[in-house]
Design a protein around this motif. Sequence first.
Motif: not given
Length: 115
Positions: A1-11, A40-52
Motif C-alpha cells: 500500500m502507498t503512504t496515501e492509502e494508509t493515511t486516508s483510512w475510512p473514518s 498517531l500520524a507517524d504510526a500510519g493512522l493519518g492526521q487526526i484533527k484536534g476537534g476529534t
Amino acid sequence: MTTEETTSWPSDWLRAVLGLSVLRVLDSGRSYGYAITSTLADAGLGQIKGGTLYPLLTRFETAGWVSTDWQAGTAGPGRKYFSLTEAGRAELARQRLHWQAFAAVTNNLFTGDPS
C-alpha cells in the motif's frame, strides 16, 4: 500500500481504533495534543484533527483514565499535558485484549473459510 492509502483510512475505522490508540500513545509517557496527533500520524493512522482528539481526551479525563496538567511555555503559550492514570493503564490492558480477539476473528473471516 502507498503512504496515501494508509493515511486516508475510512473514518469509521479510525473512530473504532482512536481511543485505544491514544491510550497506547499515553502509555509511553506524558504528552500534549499536537505530539499525540504527530505520533498517531507517524504510526500510519493519518492526521487526526484536534476537534476529534480533544473531546476524546476530555472523556478520558472524566472517566479517570488520564490526568492533566498545564506547563508554561518558554517562548509561547503553555501546553496542557495528558498522563495515563492507573485506571487508564487498566483500561488500556482491557481494551487491548478485546481488540486482539476482535482482530483475530476478523482476520480469520478475511483469510479463512467464513462458514
